[in-house]
Motif scaffolding. Structure first.
Motif, PDB file in Angstrom:
ATOM      1  N   MET A  95     -44.493 -14.343 -15.564  1.00  0.00           N
ATOM      2  CA  MET A  95     -45.007 -13.189 -16.300  1.00  0.00           C
ATOM      3  C   MET A  95     -43.861 -12.213 -16.527  1.00  0.00           C
ATOM      4  O   MET A  95     -43.218 -11.784 -15.587  1.00  0.00           O
ATOM      5  CB  MET A  95     -46.108 -12.498 -15.509  1.00  0.00           C
ATOM      6  N   ARG A  96     -43.641 -11.894 -17.781  1.00  0.00           N
ATOM      7  CA  ARG A  96     -42.559 -10.970 -18.123  1.00  0.00           C
ATOM      8  C   ARG A  96     -43.145  -9.668 -18.646  1.00  0.00           C
ATOM      9  O   ARG A  96     -44.172  -9.655 -19.316  1.00  0.00           O
ATOM     10  CB  ARG A  96     -41.664 -11.581 -19.192  1.00  0.00           C
ATOM     11  N   PRO A  97     -42.463  -8.558 -18.360  1.00  0.00           N
ATOM     12  CA  PRO A  97     -42.907  -7.273 -18.906  1.00  0.00           C
ATOM     13  C   PRO A  97     -42.999  -7.351 -20.430  1.00  0.00           C
ATOM     14  O   PRO A  97     -42.173  -7.978 -21.083  1.00  0.00           O
ATOM     15  CB  PRO A  97     -41.804  -6.307 -18.479  1.00  0.00           C
ATOM     16  N   GLY A  98     -44.035  -6.718 -20.969  1.00  0.00           N
ATOM     17  CA  GLY A  98     -44.195  -6.677 -22.417  1.00  0.00           C
ATOM     18  C   GLY A  98     -45.009  -7.827 -22.971  1.00  0.00           C
ATOM     19  O   GLY A  98     -45.238  -7.889 -24.171  1.00  0.00           O
ATOM     20  N   TYR A  99     -45.462  -8.726 -22.106  1.00  0.00           N
ATOM     21  CA  TYR A  99     -46.315  -9.817 -22.558  1.00  0.00           C
ATOM     22  C   TYR A  99     -47.700  -9.637 -21.973  1.00  0.00           C
ATOM     23  O   TYR A  99     -47.871  -9.075 -20.892  1.00  0.00           O
ATOM     24  CB  TYR A  99     -45.761 -11.186 -22.135  1.00  0.00           C
ATOM     25  N   GLU A 100     -48.674 -10.140 -22.710  1.00  0.00           N
ATOM     26  CA  GLU A 100     -50.057 -10.085 -22.268  1.00  0.00           C
ATOM     27  C   GLU A 100     -50.515 -11.515 -22.016  1.00  0.00           C
ATOM     28  O   GLU A 100     -50.241 -12.414 -22.808  1.00  0.00           O
ATOM     29  CB  GLU A 100     -50.917  -9.434 -23.352  1.00  0.00           C
ATOM     30  N   TYR A 101     -51.200 -11.697 -20.906  1.00  0.00           N
ATOM     31  CA  TYR A 101     -51.746 -13.005 -20.548  1.00  0.00           C
ATOM     32  C   TYR A 101     -53.259 -12.828 -20.506  1.00  0.00           C
ATOM     33  O   TYR A 101     -53.788 -12.116 -19.656  1.00  0.00           O
ATOM     34  CB  TYR A 101     -51.160 -13.474 -19.211  1.00  0.00           C
TER      35      TYR A 101
END
Length: 186
Positions: A154-160
């Motif tokens: 999970m990277r900052p700025g992404y939505e899961y």
């Protein structure tokens, strides 16, 4: 330029078409299973990049996650469903002190989340659709796998996004990675 400092895990409740005008769903609760590996930053530190500066997460610690409570409002009879709630987190194995301005190459990977889900089911009577309580259902140890382009992290700025589709008394989980465009860039 605003940049998100965490990833967002968003839960969306959807009623399958077989439930329209027959069974309603509300009071959905989602609890992540033990060993979820989701982290929260202990602090944010200033990062001086070559062309820009920003705060970045540091001192990651295992998150004590509360229960997502979707509320009393019925999940609508639409394909889009309704957002039930979100966690704002990073994932164990995320890089502390990452460079938010670094161009990250896309790499295929998977993220698996395990959770317990509960919901109230209601009979919708006649043309008025007046609800009559039917039962509270619980689905334990449900897993969803999210295919990612972020190398399985999970990277900052992404939505899961975890779509929970209610299908009478069963559920179907679908995980999606999306760009988190509202509120900033990543």
């Amino acid at each position: 330029v605003f940049r998100h400092m965490t990833a967002r895990v968003r839960f969306v409740g959807i009623r399958s078409e077989v439930m329209y005008r027959r069974i309603g769903v509300n009071n959905v609760t989602i609890t992540m299973a033990d060993g979820h590996g989701l982290m929260v930053p202990g602090r944010f530190v200033w990062h001086n990049g070559a062309n820009a500066c920003a705060y970045v997460a540091d001192g990651l610690a295992l998150a004590t996650l509360g229960t997502v409570n979707g509320g009393a409002e019925m999940i609508p009879a639409t394909a889009a469903g309704r957002t039930l709630g979100s966690y704002y987190v990073l994932q164990e194995g995320s890089m502390e002190g990452y460079d938010p301005f670094e161009t990250v190459s896309e790499e295929a990977g998977e993220i698996t989340l395990k959770m317990n889900i509960e919901a109230d089911l209601w009979y919708l009577s006649g043309d008025s659709g007046e609800p009559t309580f039917y039962t509270r259902k619980r689905w334990e140890n449900q897993e969803v796998t999210i295919e990612t382009t972020t190398g399985g992290v999970m990277r900052p700025g992404y939505e899961y996004v975890v779509n929970i589709t209610f299908n009478n008394e069963s559920i179907i989980l679908q995980g999606l990675q999306k760009g988190w465009e509202d509120g900033g860039v990543h």
